[in-house]
Write a protein that holds these residues in place. Sequence first.
Motif, PDB file in Angstrom:
ATOM      1  N   ARG A 192      69.353  56.205 -36.437  1.00  0.00           N
ATOM      2  CA  ARG A 192      69.444  57.567 -35.649  1.00  0.00           C
ATOM      3  C   ARG A 192      69.617  57.276 -34.105  1.00  0.00           C
ATOM      4  O   ARG A 192      70.633  58.059 -33.399  1.00  0.00           O
ATOM      5  N   LEU A 193      69.151  56.308 -33.479  1.00  0.00           N
ATOM      6  CA  LEU A 193      69.431  55.924 -32.190  1.00  0.00           C
ATOM      7  C   LEU A 193      71.196  55.660 -32.009  1.00  0.00           C
ATOM      8  O   LEU A 193      71.641  56.093 -30.970  1.00  0.00           O
ATOM      9  N   ARG A 194      71.849  54.968 -32.814  1.00  0.00           N
ATOM     10  CA  ARG A 194      73.085  54.489 -33.001  1.00  0.00           C
ATOM     11  C   ARG A 194      73.849  56.046 -33.165  1.00  0.00           C
ATOM     12  O   ARG A 194      74.918  56.156 -32.273  1.00  0.00           O
ATOM     13  N   ARG A 195      73.562  56.750 -33.895  1.00  0.00           N
ATOM     14  CA  ARG A 195      74.218  58.136 -34.121  1.00  0.00           C
ATOM     15  C   ARG A 195      74.063  58.881 -32.714  1.00  0.00           C
ATOM     16  O   ARG A 195      75.250  59.765 -32.207  1.00  0.00           O
ATOM     17  N   ARG A 222      58.834  65.951 -37.035  1.00  0.00           N
ATOM     18  CA  ARG A 222      59.690  66.241 -38.250  1.00  0.00           C
ATOM     19  C   ARG A 222      61.335  66.320 -37.944  1.00  0.00           C
ATOM     20  O   ARG A 222      62.118  66.507 -38.926  1.00  0.00           O
ATOM     21  N   LEU A 223      61.581  66.709 -36.746  1.00  0.00           N
ATOM     22  CA  LEU A 223      62.869  66.881 -36.667  1.00  0.00           C
ATOM     23  C   LEU A 223      63.952  66.016 -37.006  1.00  0.00           C
ATOM     24  O   LEU A 223      63.752  64.641 -36.796  1.00  0.00           O
ATOM     25  N   ARG A 224      64.814  66.389 -37.967  1.00  0.00           N
ATOM     26  CA  ARG A 224      65.835  65.295 -38.624  1.00  0.00           C
ATOM     27  C   ARG A 224      67.024  65.028 -37.594  1.00  0.00           C
ATOM     28  O   ARG A 224      67.498  66.043 -37.075  1.00  0.00           O
ATOM     29  N   THR A 225      67.723  64.020 -37.895  1.00  0.00           N
ATOM     30  CA  THR A 225      68.971  63.787 -36.967  1.00  0.00           C
ATOM     31  C   THR A 225      69.663  64.805 -37.260  1.00  0.00           C
ATOM     32  O   THR A 225      70.622  65.145 -36.623  1.00  0.00           O
ATOM     33  N   GLU A 226      69.896  65.060 -38.631  1.00  0.00           N
ATOM     34  CA  GLU A 226      71.036  66.161 -39.044  1.00  0.00           C
ATOM     35  C   GLU A 226      70.974  67.412 -38.220  1.00  0.00           C
ATOM     36  O   GLU A 226      71.828  68.209 -38.196  1.00  0.00           O
ATOM     37  N   ASP A 227      69.722  67.593 -37.762  1.00  0.00           N
ATOM     38  CA  ASP A 227      69.654  68.811 -37.147  1.00  0.00           C
ATOM     39  C   ASP A 227      69.679  68.731 -35.336  1.00  0.00           C
ATOM     40  O   ASP A 227      69.718  69.587 -34.468  1.00  0.00           O
ATOM     41  N   MET A 228      69.859  67.442 -34.935  1.00  0.00           N
ATOM     42  CA  MET A 228      70.131  67.046 -33.541  1.00  0.00           C
ATOM     43  C   MET A 228      71.682  66.951 -33.398  1.00  0.00           C
ATOM     44  O   MET A 228      71.902  67.546 -32.234  1.00  0.00           O
ATOM     45  N   GLY A 281      61.545  56.728 -29.573  1.00  0.00           N
ATOM     46  CA  GLY A 281      60.078  56.115 -29.199  1.00  0.00           C
ATOM     47  C   GLY A 281      58.892  56.967 -29.729  1.00  0.00           C
ATOM     48  O   GLY A 281      59.157  57.926 -30.405  1.00  0.00           O
ATOM     49  N   GLY A 282      57.702  56.705 -28.980  1.00  0.00           N
ATOM     50  CA  GLY A 282      56.739  57.523 -29.503  1.00  0.00           C
ATOM     51  C   GLY A 282      56.409  57.509 -30.834  1.00  0.00           C
ATOM     52  O   GLY A 282      56.364  56.159 -31.435  1.00  0.00           O
ATOM     53  N   ALA A 283      56.097  58.527 -31.567  1.00  0.00           N
ATOM     54  CA  ALA A 283      56.107  58.542 -33.153  1.00  0.00           C
ATOM     55  C   ALA A 283      57.244  58.638 -33.791  1.00  0.00           C
ATOM     56  O   ALA A 283      57.169  58.807 -35.133  1.00  0.00           O
ATOM     57  N   THR A 284      58.481  58.901 -33.313  1.00  0.00           N
ATOM     58  CA  THR A 284      59.596  58.879 -33.949  1.00  0.00           C
ATOM     59  C   THR A 284      59.914  57.985 -35.017  1.00  0.00           C
ATOM     60  O   THR A 284      60.250  58.342 -35.846  1.00  0.00           O
ATOM     61  N   PHE A 285      59.650  56.585 -34.533  1.00  0.00           N
ATOM     62  CA  PHE A 285      60.175  55.505 -35.265  1.00  0.00           C
ATOM     63  C   PHE A 285      59.335  55.352 -36.757  1.00  0.00           C
ATOM     64  O   PHE A 285      59.808  55.446 -37.852  1.00  0.00           O
TER      65      PHE A 285
END
Length: 600
Positions: free
Chosen positions: A65-68, A22-28, A47-51
Motif C-alpha cells: 500500500r505504501l509503495r503504491r 477499512r478504506l481499501r487502497t483500491e479506493d485511494m 501507521g496507526g491502525a492501518t498496518f
Amino acid sequence: MSKVFITDTVLRDAHQSLIATRLRTEDMLPIAEKLDRAGFWSLEVWGGATFDACLRFLKEDPWERLRRLRRALPHSRLQMLLRGQNLLGYRHYSDDVVREFVRLAAQEGIDVFRVFDALNDIRNLRTSIEAVKKAGKHAQAAICYTVSPVHTVDLYVEQARDLVSMGADSIAIKDMAGLLTPMATAELVSALGASLKVPLHLHTHATAGLAEMCQLKAIEHGCTHVDTAISSFSGGTSHAPTESMVAALRGTRYDTGLDLEHLQEIAAYFAEVRKKYRRFESEFTGVDTRVQLSQVPGGMMSNLAKQLEEQGALHRILEVFDEIPRVRHDLGYPPLVTPTSQIVGTQAVLNVITGERYKSITNEVKRYLQGGYGRPPAPVDPDLQRRAIGREQVIECRPADLLKPELGKLKREIGDLAESDTDLMIYAMFPEVGKKFLQERREGGLSPEPLESPETSPAPAERGAVPTEFRVFVHGESYDVHITGANFNDHRKRRFYVTLDGVPQEVELEVLSGHERGPAPGGRLSPRKPGDVVAAMPGNIVAILVRPGERVKAGQGVLVTETMKMESEIQAPIGGTVAAIHVKKGDRVNPNEVLMEIEP
C-alpha cells in the motif's frame, strides 16, 4: 511567516475514526492525482491502525500500500503515525527492530514520522527519533494531551523542550480524544510557542464539537500547522473539515493558499466511496460532549460498546464509563491513546462485568504496573500494584533496555515465509496475524472481508442453540414464550422498551430456563458445576497453560484469552484435576461457555 499549512488525514486517521480503518487502497488510488495537486503540507497515509487492519481484515500487504501511494503521490510529503518503541504493535520492540522498521518505512516512501508514546515517557521516543534522523526524514515528536491533576502546561512545555533537544524537527500536540477547549488551546500553544523554535502542529478530534474553535485559537497564538479531514470524512470522532478551515482563513494573513473548488471535487469523490463502507460506520458520527467528562475517545467508546454488546451487557455501558476514570486514577492517569486506551478500557469492562474490581486483571495491566510500558505520569495505586505483580521488581529503566536484539530470532522463526525485509516486519509487528497473512498469500488464498454483511445466517439449529424460556410482563399481565437462539444468561428481571401496537411500552423480562446444560451459542456446554472454567468476556484463546490430568490450585492461571488486543488470564475457580479441555489455541470463545472442566 503566518501562513497556515494543512495536513489532511483522509487516507489514515479520518477513515480509522469513522469506518474502522477499512478504506481499501483500491479506493485511494483513483483520487490520488487530485490529492497530489491540492497543495497540502503533508498527507497522512500510513501507521496507526492501518498496518493491522490491512493484514487482519483487508488482506493487503501494508508495505505494498505504501509503495503504491508513494508512486501515486510523487509531489506530496507522506506522513505516518508511529507509536515510539511500540512501532505499530502493542508491545515494546527491541532497538534493532525499531531501527529496521524506520529504515524500511523511510525507504518505501514515508517523509514525516509523527512519533508519540502513550505515557509521554520521552525515553521511549529516543530510538525512533534517532532512526528517523539517520534516514534523513522529518522527525515530528508528539505530546499526548490529556487532563489530570498532574498534566499541566508547564509539564508539556518541559517535555517539548526535551524532545527538541532529542532532535525533533517539529512538535505536535496530539489531542486524540478531543479534550482541548479553545481557551486551553490558546494557553498551551502560547506557552509552547514562547519556548520552542521549531514549528508547532495541532492534531485534535471533532468529538466534542470544539475542533474548529481550538484550531482557530491555536492559529491566532502561533500554530502554523493543523490536521484536518476532507469534509466527507470529517466530524464526529474524525477531524475538522478541510474545506471549512480553508474557507475560514481565506483572504486573511493565515490563508492556506488551497483551492476550495479543487478540495470540493475531492470531497465529492470520497462521499461516494464512503457509501461502500456503511457496514463499518461508527455510531459516533455526531457531536458527543461526554468525552469532556469521561475522557473516553470516540473510537474507544465504540470498541467498549462492541465488547459489551457481545455479552448482552450493553445496558451497562454507563457503568463502564464511570469505571474508566477510576481505573485511570489507579494507573497513574495515563493518557487514553493506543495502547493505554485499550488497557484501561478493557480492565474497566472486566471490573464491571465480573462484579468485583480487579477480580480479573489483564496481562497488559500487570505489565503496565510493573513498568513494562514506561513510567506512568503519576504514582499508581500501591495496593493494586502489589496485587497485580506480587513481589516482582518494578522496572525503573527504559523498558527496551531490558530487551535483547530480536531481528535474528524473528528471522529464524518465520523462515522462508518472509520473502523480503518488509515481510519480516509484518511478522515482527503481529506474529499470529502476520504469519497467517504470509501463509495465505503464498497459497493464493488472501480474501478480504466483504463490504456488505452476510444477508443470511445459519439457522438456530445449525448453531447448536437451544430454546430459552422467557416470561414477559406487560402492564401486570405475564406471558410465557420460547425463543430459539437467544443468549440471555442473566436470571434477574430486566426492563426493556418494546413497541406494541405502535406504542412504546415498558416491559419486564425474566429468563426462566434455557442454557441450563445444553450447548451454548458457540456449541459448547453452559456452566453448571463449580469447576467449570468460563471467560468473562468474548475473545480468542492465545494460550492453554495446563494439560488434562494436571493438578491445579484455585486461582492458578489455566488459559489466556485476547480481547481487543488485550490479554487476560483465566484462573481455575477451584482446586482439583483438569478433567477436560474444550478449546484449542486460536478458538473464538464467549461468556457462558465451558472452556475447561476441573474436578475437585
